[in-house]
Design an enzyme around this catalytic site. Structure first.
Site, PDB file in Angstrom:
ATOM      1  N   GLY A 229       0.703  -1.141  -0.152  1.00 15.33           N
ATOM      2  CA  GLY A 229      -0.336   0.297  -0.044  1.00 15.33           C
ATOM      3  C   GLY A 229       1.381   1.033  -0.460  1.00 15.33           C
ATOM      4  O   GLY A 229       1.784   1.230   1.342  1.00 15.33           O
TER       5      GLY A 229
ATOM      6  N   GLN B 162      -6.453  -8.765  -4.010  1.00 12.13           N
ATOM      7  CA  GLN B 162      -6.222  -7.980  -2.673  1.00 12.13           C
ATOM      8  C   GLN B 162      -7.274  -7.837  -2.283  1.00 12.13           C
ATOM      9  O   GLN B 162      -7.776  -7.728  -0.795  1.00 12.13           O
ATOM     10  CB  GLN B 162      -5.800  -6.081  -2.848  1.00 12.13           C
ATOM     11  CG  GLN B 162      -4.308  -6.100  -2.916  1.00 12.13           C
ATOM     12  CD  GLN B 162      -3.741  -6.476  -4.738  1.00 12.13           C
ATOM     13  OE1 GLN B 162      -4.780  -6.290  -5.876  1.00 12.13           O
ATOM     14  NE2 GLN B 162      -2.406  -6.044  -5.521  1.00 12.13           N
TER      15      GLN B 162
ATOM     16  N   ASP C 234      -3.726   5.363  -7.954  1.00 16.86           N
ATOM     17  CA  ASP C 234      -2.460   5.258  -7.994  1.00 16.86           C
ATOM     18  C   ASP C 234      -1.748   6.725  -8.736  1.00 16.86           C
ATOM     19  O   ASP C 234      -0.792   7.228  -8.078  1.00 16.86           O
ATOM     20  CB  ASP C 234      -2.009   3.956  -8.499  1.00 16.86           C
ATOM     21  CG  ASP C 234      -2.524   3.068  -8.144  1.00 16.86           C
ATOM     22  OD1 ASP C 234      -2.688   2.245  -8.537  1.00 16.86           O
ATOM     23  OD2 ASP C 234      -1.264   2.464  -7.607  1.00 16.86           O
TER      24      ASP C 234
ATOM     25  N   LYS D 257      -6.149   0.704  -9.612  1.00 20.75           N
ATOM     26  CA  LYS D 257      -5.813  -1.219 -10.216  1.00 20.75           C
ATOM     27  C   LYS D 257      -6.485  -0.912 -10.711  1.00 20.75           C
ATOM     28  O   LYS D 257      -7.486  -0.673 -11.029  1.00 20.75           O
ATOM     29  CB  LYS D 257      -6.231  -1.160  -8.481  1.00 20.75           C
ATOM     30  CG  LYS D 257      -6.040  -2.889  -8.998  1.00 20.75           C
ATOM     31  CD  LYS D 257      -5.122  -3.661  -8.539  1.00 20.75           C
ATOM     32  CE  LYS D 257      -4.427  -3.356  -7.309  1.00 20.75           C
ATOM     33  NZ  LYS D 257      -2.771  -2.325  -7.764  1.00 20.75           N
TER      34      LYS D 257
END
Lengths: 352, 352
Positions: free
Chosen positions: A46, A195, A236, A247
């Protein structure tokens, strides 16, 4: 409830996330090298959490110093910084946190080593605390945007396991739950690295939040059934026009949300907004290893010879995004103007 | 090239699909019970192929008969039919194939048992041959619809491993390749059961077709990059208004294709069109076991206690479908009229 990282009087205790959700294994270390290794093998992951861990690792290196000689001290700490910088070369927060520790080093003038030690620990704690505050700010802004009560859908892991606080997108979800404004959260498993299935499902269960895990391709079908009031994801990197890299799978969700008239929110700190990227086209698409697709948790699921396309993230154009929820406030289309009003645009994501 | 089922002079040889793509294990048997077991454990799968296998299994039971007594013969065959019917209770083609063998039995008037035996084998072979012809017809109609050359995207497994011939959606793809009209095929891995990753990738590789495997949520991103000229999928059941029930994830693909202005084709035999279902609302949504989501190939990926929603298929409304490619021709919106013109509507899918 969930403490993935904790400074304990000269040592760092961290949760080995590779063992989740089946085992809660904590590792305590006073060696910066162990932290670097943990970041490399995704035991600590993370983007914000990686930065915090790196800052603490430099503090650990400071604690190990015996010398008072300015040159030797700087050289040792600089080697630690290099080691940490090499762990995840694309993680923006990592470089930013290391830069803050480097500044502490260069401001130190060779007085007592205890003083340097205290300053490095203090800076790491500050980075940790600021990140937790950032999460709170995002969560407060975000929760006000949601219908109440809301059934939400999220992707990947953006919670306590990824940050120094309650998280970004997941922070808003847990905040909504605490305020009685959440009925349910649906979690995309988030192939290829799962995840959502491994980490977000575990976090939501830990907090007793009513949560349902789905394979990623079920999300659109849930929207068709009117079971989703809003989608919230992290980011991101965000371009100045509001295009969002996140993602892989985020774009597909945004398209579906748009088709069904469901709000699509992105939650991220202002440090994620890249003043150098005018639009999503300026954001490079990282391709990941083929085995992340052909294998699941080391179990082979496809012929090794098959061709694979495995982008780590995709780019969602601004017109599909209802709002970007930052720690400084909520930005909406046209995003470049909205970002300016929030005094965003000075921060440069990859100035290192 | 790919022969998942073969009648060999009194025995049935079949490919154990549970071992694919890592092992090509063929099993040869003269016992109907072994075939029933293979259908149950998904060693033989794909609705058309299940029907063909069941028909051969009844023929195997016929070959094992010694008695000439009408009553005993009928009772034995009827028990075999019941055993096969219990394997996959929702597979439409299974019941349809068993019904055809039952008709052979009831038309037999107790003359030589050799005669019955020959008729059962003959009927099974006919079902097999008709399915192969159906695949050819669909492929011929389908390939004419495609741009040339085309880069295609498909979902799940609809090829030789699922039918008695070259397949439905995958049949069109392999036909396009043979005719030099295909540049590339992208294959959705198709969570949860990974039929795309395990089976379609294997089939395409076997045929030397340039193929790329993706996680399901990458499909929309490929469309954004203009890498897909058309999407082709199969169907589990089609309503009279053209709504299509198919493997979960189909609807998400259709929404994305619509958003990007990419044609979305459904390929299926007319027997898939359910004259009793006016619209998709009449099609029940089967929910699958939670472990299909929380485990991948027996490897746990999520906490067993997490809530799971695992529909086996979703329903794509007719307005997202460019055409339904059947063995009798191509149907387009308005589908009810188009189906009538193809004389579809007499066949009743679940009249059993």
């Amino acid at each position: 409830v969930i403490v993935p990282l904790e400074w304990r009087n000269g040592s760092l205790r961290f949760l080995d996330q590779t063992k989740l959700p089946f085992e809660e294994l904590y590792i305590e270390t006073d060696e910066a090298g162990v932290v670097a290794e943990a970041i490399k093998r995704l035991a600590i992951r993370g983007a914000p959490l990686i930065g915090i861990a790196a800052a603490y690792a430099v503090a650990l290196a400071g604690c190990a110093l015996q010398e008072d000689d300015l040159g030797i001290v700087r050289e040792r700490l600089s080697r630690t910084v290099d080691l940490l910088a090499s762990t995840r070369p694309t993680a923006v927060n990592l470089f930013w946190a290391l830069k803050r520790q480097q500044r502490v080093c260069s401001e130190w003038q060779g007085n007592s080593i205890d003083d340097l030690r205290e300053r490095l620990i203090g800076e790491a704690r500050a980075i940790h605390r600021e990140d937790a505050e950032m999460c709170e700010a995002i969560s407060s802004f975000g929760v006000k945007l949601l219908p109440s009560p809301a059934s939400l859908l999220t992707h990947c892991n953006t919670g306590s396991l990824a940050t120094g606080g309650r998280g970004t997108a997941a922070g808003i979800i847990t905040k909504a739950w605490e305020l009685g404004r959440l009925t349910h959260v649906y979690i995309d498993e988030t192939r290829p690295l799962l995840q959502g299935a491994r980490l977000t499902a575990w976090e939501m269960k830990k907090r007793n939040i009513p949560a349902t895990l789905i394979v990623d391709s079920t999300a659109a079908f849930l929207m068709q059934q009117r079971k989703i009031d809003a989608v919230i994801v992290g980011a991101d990197r965000i371009a100045m026009n509001g295009d969002v890299a996140n993602k892989i799978g985020t774009y597909a969700l945004a398209v579906s949300a748009h088709y069904h008239g469901i709000p699509f929110y992105v939650a991220a700190p202002v440090s994620t907004i890249d003043a150098r990227a005018e639009s999503g086209r300026a954001i490079p698409i990282e391709e990941r290893s083929r085995t992340e697709v052909t294998e699941v948790q080391d179990r082979k699921i496809a012929m090794p010879e098959i061709g694979v396309y495995s982008p780590a993230f995709d780019v969602t154009p601004n017109q599909l995004i209802s709002a970007v929820i930052t720690d400084r406030g909520v930005a909406r289309s046209p995003f470049s103007e909205s970002f300016q009003r929030l005094h965003i645009g000075v921060t440069r994501v990859d100035e290192n």
